[in-house]
Enzyme design. Sequence first.
Site, PDB file in Angstrom:
ATOM      1  N   ALA A  65       0.865  -1.176   0.000  1.00 32.48           N
ATOM      2  CA  ALA A  65       0.000   0.000   0.000  1.00 32.48           C
ATOM      3  C   ALA A  65       0.904   1.229   0.000  1.00 32.48           C
ATOM      4  O   ALA A  65       2.066   1.153   0.406  1.00 32.48           O
ATOM      5  CB  ALA A  65      -0.881  -0.018   1.241  1.00 32.48           C
ATOM      6  N   GLY A 109       0.682  -5.119   0.904  1.00 37.02           N
ATOM      7  CA  GLY A 109      -0.488  -5.181   0.039  1.00 37.02           C
ATOM      8  C   GLY A 109      -0.177  -5.778  -1.326  1.00 37.02           C
ATOM      9  O   GLY A 109      -1.063  -6.335  -1.981  1.00 37.02           O
ATOM     10  N   GLU A 112      -0.402  -9.416  -0.835  1.00 37.69           N
ATOM     11  CA  GLU A 112      -1.825  -9.717  -0.615  1.00 37.69           C
ATOM     12  C   GLU A 112      -2.595  -9.681  -1.932  1.00 37.69           C
ATOM     13  O   GLU A 112      -3.455 -10.521  -2.197  1.00 37.69           O
ATOM     14  CB  GLU A 112      -2.415  -8.722   0.395  1.00 37.69           C
ATOM     15  N   GLU A 132       4.575  -5.222   7.030  1.00 37.81           N
ATOM     16  CA  GLU A 132       3.796  -4.157   7.689  1.00 37.81           C
ATOM     17  C   GLU A 132       4.238  -3.926   9.130  1.00 37.81           C
ATOM     18  O   GLU A 132       4.248  -2.805   9.623  1.00 37.81           O
ATOM     19  CB  GLU A 132       2.299  -4.496   7.673  1.00 37.81           C
TER      20      GLU A 132
HETATM   21  C1  HXC Z   1       5.105   4.422  -1.015  1.00 39.74           C
HETATM   22  C2  HXC Z   1       7.057   3.504  -1.745  1.00 39.74           C
HETATM   23  C3  HXC Z   1       6.686   2.244  -1.228  1.00 39.74           C
HETATM   24  C4  HXC Z   1       5.434   2.137  -0.594  1.00 39.74           C
HETATM   25  C5  HXC Z   1       8.632   2.052  -2.122  1.00 39.74           C
HETATM   26  N1  HXC Z   1       8.264   3.334  -2.290  1.00 39.74           N
HETATM   27  N2  HXC Z   1       7.699   1.373  -1.482  1.00 39.74           N
HETATM   28  N3  HXC Z   1       6.278   4.582  -1.638  1.00 39.74           N
HETATM   29  N4  HXC Z   1       4.686   3.260  -0.509  1.00 39.74           N
HETATM   30  N5  HXC Z   1       4.970   0.992  -0.116  1.00 39.74           N
HETATM   31  C6  HXC Z   1       9.024   4.410  -2.950  1.00 39.74           C
HETATM   32  C7  HXC Z   1      10.184   4.903  -2.106  1.00 39.74           C
HETATM   33  O1  HXC Z   1       9.732   5.826  -1.148  1.00 39.74           O
HETATM   34  C8  HXC Z   1      11.061   5.529  -3.149  1.00 39.74           C
HETATM   35  O2  HXC Z   1      10.557   6.772  -3.538  1.00 39.74           O
HETATM   36  C9  HXC Z   1      10.866   4.607  -4.338  1.00 39.74           C
HETATM   37  O3  HXC Z   1       9.635   3.928  -4.117  1.00 39.74           O
HETATM   38  C10 HXC Z   1      11.967   3.566  -4.466  1.00 39.74           C
HETATM   39  O4  HXC Z   1      12.078   2.890  -3.243  1.00 39.74           O
HETATM   40  P1  HXC Z   1      13.450   2.666  -2.472  1.00 39.74           P
HETATM   41  O5  HXC Z   1      13.105   2.350  -1.065  1.00 39.74           O
HETATM   42  O6  HXC Z   1      14.385   3.783  -2.727  1.00 39.74           O
HETATM   43  O7  HXC Z   1      13.991   1.354  -3.236  1.00 39.74           O
HETATM   44  P2  HXC Z   1      14.969   0.228  -2.669  1.00 39.74           P
HETATM   45  O8  HXC Z   1      16.052   0.820  -1.844  1.00 39.74           O
HETATM   46  O9  HXC Z   1      15.310  -0.603  -3.852  1.00 39.74           O
HETATM   47  O10 HXC Z   1      14.055  -0.644  -1.665  1.00 39.74           O
HETATM   48  C11 HXC Z   1      12.975  -1.361  -2.155  1.00 39.74           C
HETATM   49  C12 HXC Z   1      12.039  -1.794  -0.996  1.00 39.74           C
HETATM   50  C13 HXC Z   1      11.654  -0.573  -0.150  1.00 39.74           C
HETATM   51  C14 HXC Z   1      12.787  -2.834  -0.104  1.00 39.74           C
HETATM   52  C15 HXC Z   1      10.835  -2.483  -1.610  1.00 39.74           C
HETATM   53  O11 HXC Z   1      11.171   0.431  -1.034  1.00 39.74           O
HETATM   54  C16 HXC Z   1      10.614  -0.832   0.871  1.00 39.74           C
HETATM   55  O12 HXC Z   1      10.908  -1.399   1.920  1.00 39.74           O
HETATM   56  N6  HXC Z   1       9.380  -0.402   0.620  1.00 39.74           N
HETATM   57  C17 HXC Z   1       8.282  -0.507   1.573  1.00 39.74           C
HETATM   58  C18 HXC Z   1       7.808  -1.916   1.681  1.00 39.74           C
HETATM   59  C19 HXC Z   1       6.702  -2.029   2.697  1.00 39.74           C
HETATM   60  O13 HXC Z   1       6.872  -1.745   3.898  1.00 39.74           O
HETATM   61  N7  HXC Z   1       5.486  -2.432   2.238  1.00 39.74           N
HETATM   62  C20 HXC Z   1       4.350  -2.596   3.085  1.00 39.74           C
HETATM   63  C21 HXC Z   1       3.561  -1.336   3.069  1.00 39.74           C
HETATM   64  S1  HXC Z   1       2.240  -1.400   4.183  1.00 39.74           S
HETATM   65  P3  HXC Z   1      11.298   8.152  -3.170  1.00 39.74           P
HETATM   66  O14 HXC Z   1      10.540   9.192  -3.939  1.00 39.74           O
HETATM   67  O15 HXC Z   1      11.150   8.297  -1.704  1.00 39.74           O
HETATM   68  O16 HXC Z   1      12.728   7.967  -3.605  1.00 39.74           O
HETATM   69  C22 HXC Z   1       1.059  -2.243   3.385  1.00 39.74           C
HETATM   70  C23 HXC Z   1      -0.203  -2.348   4.154  1.00 39.74           C
HETATM   71  C24 HXC Z   1      -1.071  -3.407   3.591  1.00 39.74           C
HETATM   72  O17 HXC Z   1       1.191  -2.721   2.320  1.00 39.74           O
HETATM   73  C25 HXC Z   1      -2.340  -3.498   4.352  1.00 39.74           C
HETATM   74  C26 HXC Z   1      -3.533  -3.219   3.553  1.00 39.74           C
HETATM   75  C27 HXC Z   1      -3.408  -3.240   2.131  1.00 39.74           C
END
Ligand code: HXC
Length: 258
Positions: A65, A109, A112, A132
Site C-alpha cells: 500500500a 499489500g 496480498e 507491515e
Molecule cells: C510508497 C514507496 C513504497 C510504498 C517504495 N516506495 N515502497 N512509496 N509506498 N509501499 C518508494 C520509495 O519511497 C522511493 O521513492 C521509491 O519507491 C523507491 O524505493 P526505495 O526504497 O528507494 O527502493 P529500494 O532501496 O530498492 O528498496 C525497495 C524496498 C523498499 C525494499 C521495496 O522500497 C521498501 O521497503 N518499501 C516498503 C515496503 C513495505 O513496507 N510495504 C508494506 C507497506 S504497508 P522516493 O521518492 O522516496 O525515492 C502495506 C499495508 C497493507 O502494504 C495493508 C492493507 C493493504
Amino acid sequence: MAYENILVETHGKVGVIVLNRPKALNALSKGLTRELAQALDSFEANDDIGAIVLTGSEKAFAAGADIKEMASKSYMDVYMEDFITVDWERASTCRKPVIAAVSGYALGGGCELAMMCDFILAAENAKFGQPEITIGTMPGAGGSQRLTRFVGKSKAMEMCLTGRMMDAAEAERAGLVSRVVPVDDLKDEAIKTASKIADLSLPVVMMTKEAVNRAFETTLGEGLRFERRLFHSTFATEDQKEGMAAFVEKRQPDFKNK
Ligand code: HXC
C-alpha cells in the site's frame, strides 16, 4: 479508457494489466487501485476475454500500500472510508481467472494482491513478504489469512511477525507460487498460460475456479458436494458435448462458451 497508474493490453483472448507507478515501485495508491478495479470490471464484462494476467515491472510487482498516502490517516479516516475494502478486493471477486505474474518485490499489500489472484507465477527474482509490522501496522488485505492457508502457520507467522522476505525458490517450495520462471520469460509465460485457459470453455473454467476457491472456505464434505453439483452441471453445457466429441473424433475442440 486512459489510465495513469496502469497499462492495459490485450493479447488474443487474454487481458493484461500492468501496474505502472515505477517511481513508487508500484505502491498501491488509491488512484492505482481504483484503476485496477476499473480494468478488471472492463475485462470481466468483455466477452472476447477469457483470462487476465496481472503483472508489474521487473523490479516490483507492488511494494505494498502507498505508505506516503497512508501515513497520516486517522482511525476514523480508515474506518469511515473502509480503507482497502472495495477496490482492493476486486481481484478476488473477478469471476474470470486472474493470474498474478510476479517479478521483484511483492510486499505487504502487493503480496496480498498477488494472493487474491487465482495463482501466482513467479520470476526467479521475486520476493514475497508482509513487512507491515516493521512500519507499525499489520496485514490488512488478507496477508494473515491467505498466506497462512498457502504456506502454513509457522512460515506465515514468522513472515508476519518479522517482515522477513521469501525468495522465489522458497515460495515455490512452500506452495505460495505455482511455478518459477526466468525473469525475461515471465510475462510471455503468463500470457501463454492464460491463453491456454482462455481457449477452454469459459463457463466450465469459471465453475472450476469456483470449486477450487470453495476449498478455502468450507469443510471437505461440503466442498465435495459443491464440486459434485458443479461437475454434474457441466453436462448441461454444449461445451462438454463438444469437448468429449472432439476427443473421440481425435480433433481439437471448438468451445463456444455455451
Ligand atoms: C510508497 C514507496 C513504497 C510504498 C517504495 N516506495 N515502497 N512509496 N509506498 N509501499 C518508494 C520509495 O519511497 C522511493 O521513492 C521509491 O519507491 C523507491 O524505493 P526505495 O526504497 O528507494 O527502493 P529500494 O532501496 O530498492 O528498496 C525497495 C524496498 C523498499 C525494499 C521495496 O522500497 C521498501 O521497503 N518499501 C516498503 C515496503 C513495505 O513496507 N510495504 C508494506 C507497506 S504497508 P522516493 O521518492 O522516496 O525515492 C502495506 C499495508 C497493507 O502494504 C495493508 C492493507 C493493504
